[in-house]
Motif scaffolding. Structure first.
Motif, PDB file in Angstrom:
ATOM      1  N   TYR A 150       0.875  -1.176   0.000  1.00 15.38           N
ATOM      2  CA  TYR A 150       0.000   0.000   0.000  1.00 15.38           C
ATOM      3  C   TYR A 150       0.914   1.228   0.000  1.00 15.38           C
ATOM      4  O   TYR A 150       1.194   1.816   1.039  1.00 15.38           O
ATOM      5  CB  TYR A 150      -0.917  -0.013   1.223  1.00 15.38           C
ATOM      6  CG  TYR A 150      -1.935   1.103   1.249  1.00 15.38           C
ATOM      7  CD1 TYR A 150      -2.978   1.149   0.328  1.00 15.38           C
ATOM      8  CD2 TYR A 150      -1.856   2.117   2.206  1.00 15.38           C
ATOM      9  CE1 TYR A 150      -3.915   2.173   0.356  1.00 15.38           C
ATOM     10  CE2 TYR A 150      -2.789   3.141   2.242  1.00 15.38           C
ATOM     11  CZ  TYR A 150      -3.811   3.160   1.318  1.00 15.38           C
ATOM     12  OH  TYR A 150      -4.742   4.180   1.348  1.00 15.38           O
ATOM     13  N   PHE A 151       1.388   1.581  -1.183  1.00 21.96           N
ATOM     14  CA  PHE A 151       2.374   2.657  -1.291  1.00 21.96           C
ATOM     15  C   PHE A 151       1.799   4.027  -0.941  1.00 21.96           C
ATOM     16  O   PHE A 151       2.552   4.967  -0.666  1.00 21.96           O
ATOM     17  CB  PHE A 151       2.984   2.678  -2.695  1.00 21.96           C
ATOM     18  CG  PHE A 151       4.217   1.829  -2.821  1.00 21.96           C
ATOM     19  CD1 PHE A 151       5.478   2.393  -2.741  1.00 21.96           C
ATOM     20  CD2 PHE A 151       4.111   0.460  -3.001  1.00 21.96           C
ATOM     21  CE1 PHE A 151       6.621   1.610  -2.841  1.00 21.96           C
ATOM     22  CE2 PHE A 151       5.239  -0.339  -3.107  1.00 21.96           C
ATOM     23  CZ  PHE A 151       6.503   0.235  -3.027  1.00 21.96           C
ATOM     24  N   GLU A 152       0.479   4.140  -0.941  1.00 17.75           N
ATOM     25  CA  GLU A 152      -0.127   5.406  -0.535  1.00 17.75           C
ATOM     26  C   GLU A 152       0.277   5.784   0.889  1.00 17.75           C
ATOM     27  O   GLU A 152       0.367   6.966   1.227  1.00 17.75           O
ATOM     28  CB  GLU A 152      -1.653   5.327  -0.635  1.00 17.75           C
ATOM     29  CG  GLU A 152      -2.183   5.306  -2.062  1.00 17.75           C
ATOM     30  CD  GLU A 152      -2.273   3.897  -2.635  1.00 17.75           C
ATOM     31  OE1 GLU A 152      -1.591   2.978  -2.103  1.00 17.75           O
ATOM     32  OE2 GLU A 152      -3.020   3.710  -3.615  1.00 17.75           O
ATOM     33  N   MET A 161       6.740  10.496   1.325  1.00 17.74           N
ATOM     34  CA  MET A 161       8.179  10.476   1.069  1.00 17.74           C
ATOM     35  C   MET A 161       8.532  11.061  -0.295  1.00 17.74           C
ATOM     36  O   MET A 161       9.694  11.369  -0.559  1.00 17.74           O
ATOM     37  CB  MET A 161       8.716   9.048   1.180  1.00 17.74           C
ATOM     38  CG  MET A 161       8.602   8.457   2.571  1.00 17.74           C
ATOM     39  SD  MET A 161       9.298   6.785   2.658  1.00 17.74           S
ATOM     40  CE  MET A 161       8.768   6.288   4.302  1.00 17.74           C
ATOM     41  N   GLN A 162       7.540  11.217  -1.158  1.00 19.99           N
ATOM     42  CA  GLN A 162       7.782  11.832  -2.462  1.00 19.99           C
ATOM     43  C   GLN A 162       8.239  13.281  -2.337  1.00 19.99           C
ATOM     44  O   GLN A 162       8.845  13.825  -3.263  1.00 19.99           O
ATOM     45  CB  GLN A 162       6.515  11.779  -3.313  1.00 19.99           C
ATOM     46  CG  GLN A 162       6.148  10.389  -3.799  1.00 19.99           C
ATOM     47  CD  GLN A 162       4.836  10.380  -4.549  1.00 19.99           C
ATOM     48  OE1 GLN A 162       3.770  10.628  -3.976  1.00 19.99           O
ATOM     49  NE2 GLN A 162       4.892  10.106  -5.830  1.00 19.99           N
ATOM     50  N   SER A 163       7.949  13.893  -1.207  1.00 18.15           N
ATOM     51  CA  SER A 163       8.366  15.281  -0.996  1.00 18.15           C
ATOM     52  C   SER A 163       9.594  15.378  -0.100  1.00 18.15           C
ATOM     53  O   SER A 163      10.007  16.478   0.270  1.00 18.15           O
ATOM     54  CB  SER A 163       7.217  16.092  -0.384  1.00 18.15           C
ATOM     55  OG  SER A 163       6.824  15.547   0.864  1.00 18.15           O
ATOM     56  N   ASN A 164      10.170  14.230   0.248  1.00 18.74           N
ATOM     57  CA  ASN A 164      11.372  14.223   1.079  1.00 18.74           C
ATOM     58  C   ASN A 164      12.594  14.454   0.190  1.00 18.74           C
ATOM     59  O   ASN A 164      12.871  13.643  -0.699  1.00 18.74           O
ATOM     60  CB  ASN A 164      11.489  12.876   1.805  1.00 18.74           C
ATOM     61  CG  ASN A 164      12.664  12.821   2.767  1.00 18.74           C
ATOM     62  OD1 ASN A 164      13.811  12.912   2.357  1.00 18.74           O
ATOM     63  ND2 ASN A 164      12.367  12.649   4.044  1.00 18.74           N
ATOM     64  N   GLU A 181       9.226  -0.202  -9.384  1.00 19.61           N
ATOM     65  CA  GLU A 181       9.401  -1.655  -9.483  1.00 19.61           C
ATOM     66  C   GLU A 181       8.147  -2.384  -9.006  1.00 19.61           C
ATOM     67  O   GLU A 181       7.789  -3.435  -9.552  1.00 19.61           O
ATOM     68  CB  GLU A 181      10.615  -2.111  -8.670  1.00 19.61           C
ATOM     69  CG  GLU A 181      10.952  -3.588  -8.820  1.00 19.61           C
ATOM     70  CD  GLU A 181      11.376  -3.983 -10.230  1.00 19.61           C
ATOM     71  OE1 GLU A 181      11.315  -5.190 -10.550  1.00 19.61           O
ATOM     72  OE2 GLU A 181      11.778  -3.091 -11.024  1.00 19.61           O
ATOM     73  N   TYR A 182       7.480  -1.824  -8.013  1.00 23.64           N
ATOM     74  CA  TYR A 182       6.193  -2.385  -7.577  1.00 23.64           C
ATOM     75  C   TYR A 182       5.188  -2.369  -8.730  1.00 23.64           C
ATOM     76  O   TYR A 182       4.535  -3.381  -9.014  1.00 23.64           O
ATOM     77  CB  TYR A 182       5.657  -1.582  -6.391  1.00 23.64           C
ATOM     78  CG  TYR A 182       4.163  -1.693  -6.192  1.00 23.64           C
ATOM     79  CD1 TYR A 182       3.591  -2.832  -5.629  1.00 23.64           C
ATOM     80  CD2 TYR A 182       3.318  -0.654  -6.588  1.00 23.64           C
ATOM     81  CE1 TYR A 182       2.217  -2.933  -5.462  1.00 23.64           C
ATOM     82  CE2 TYR A 182       1.945  -0.750  -6.421  1.00 23.64           C
ATOM     83  CZ  TYR A 182       1.394  -1.887  -5.865  1.00 23.64           C
ATOM     84  OH  TYR A 182       0.036  -1.992  -5.708  1.00 23.64           O
TER      85      TYR A 182
END
Length: 234
Positions: free
Chosen positions: A131-133, A138-141, A154-155
Motif C-alpha cells: 500500500y504505497f499510498e 516520502m515523495q516530498s522528502n 518496481e512495484y
C-alpha cells in the motif's frame, strides 16, 4: 512429478539472474541503508521484542548490510507496506524476458510448472499486501524521494508483468478467500500504520523533542498490532 526441460530451466535461471541483479543494485544504492535506518521501524524491533535476537548483529556500529537480520529486515518493509523482499527485481526480469520474445514461454511456465507458479504466487501475495499510498509523503522528502520512486516503479512493473503472464485482471484472482482476508486485515491495521508513520515523521523531524519518548512508544506499540494482524511478514 513435473520434469522441467533444459530450455525452461535455462529461462528460469535467466529470470533469477536478472532479478537478482536488480535487487543487488537496490542494496548497493547509497540511500538503501539510510532509508532503512531513518524511514522504517528497523531500529525499533529490538524494543518490540518480537524476535529471539537483536534487530541487527552489531548494535555498537553504524548499520551495514551484514548487520541485518531476517525478522527485523523483512518486517520493516512490511510495516512500510512496501514488502520489497517479496518481489523487487521480478518485474524488471519478467519485462526484459518478455521484450526479448519470451512472453509466451513465461505464460506457459506459469500454467505448466508448479515451482514457477508457486514462486509467482508468493510474489503476488507480497504485492497484494503493498500500500504505497501510506508512504507517499516520502515523495516530498528531499533526501529519499528518488529512492522511494525506485521502489514504487518496481512495484508497478512487477504487478503489471505478473498480471500479464498469469492472464489475471487483479492480483490473487484465483485465491479470492486469501485475497479478501488480506484486504480486510489491511483495513484494520491501516489506522495503526498511519499513527506509526506520523510518529516516525515527528521523530525524524525533531519538531517535538519533549515528546520523543512518546513517539517512540507509539511506533513500538503499533508494531505489535500490525505484526499480530499480518500473520506473516511479507
Amino acid at each position: 512429478r513435473t520434469e522441467i526441460s533444459k530450455a525452461r530451466r535455462a529461462l528460469i535461471e535467466e529470470l533469477s539472474e536478472l532479478s537478482f541483479e536488480k535487487y543487488k543494485s537496490l542494496k548497493e544504492h547509497p540511500k538503501f541503508l539510510p532509508y532503512l535506518e531513518r524511514m522504517t521501524t528497523l531500529k525499533f524491533y529490538s524494543q518490540a521484542k518480537v524476535g529471539s535476537r537483536p534487530s541487527k548483529r552489531n548494535i555498537s556500529k553504524k548499520l551495514s548490510l551484514s548487520d541485518l537480520r531476517a525478522i527485523s529486515y523483512v518486517g520493516s518493509w512490511a510495516q512500510l507496506k512496501q514488502n520489497i523482499p517479496g518481489y523487487f527485481g521480478l518485474g524488471t526480469a519478467l519485462n526484459k524476458l518478455a521484450d526479448s520474445g519470451h512472453l509466451n514461454e513465461l505464460e506457459d511456465l506459469y500454467m505448466e510448472v508448479p515451482l514457477f507458479k508457486t514462486l509467482i504466487n508468493n510474489s503476488m501475495m507480497s504485492l497484494t499486501k503493498c500500500y504505497f499510498e501510506l508512504t507517499s509523503y516520502m515523495q516530498s522528502n528531499p533526501e529519499f524521494k528518488e529512492f522511494w520512486e525506485i521502489l514504487y516503479q518496481e512495484y508497478l512493473l512487477s504487478k503489471e508483468m505478473i498480471l500479464k503472464i498469469t492472464g489475471m485482471s487483479t492480483l490473487m484472482e484465483g485465491e479470492q478467500v486469501s485475497r479478501k482476508s488480506i484486504l480486510i486485515r489491511d483495513e484494520i491495521v491501516r489506522p495503526l500504520l498511519l499513527i506509526q508513520h506520523y510518529a516516525l515523521q515527528m521523530l525524524n523531524s525533531g519538531a517535538d523533542p519533549d515528546n520523543h519518548k512518546v513517539y517512540e512508544k507509539l511506533v513500538v506499540r503499533s508494531l505489535y498490532g500490525n505484526i499480530n494482524a499480518s500473520r506473516n511478514s511479507s
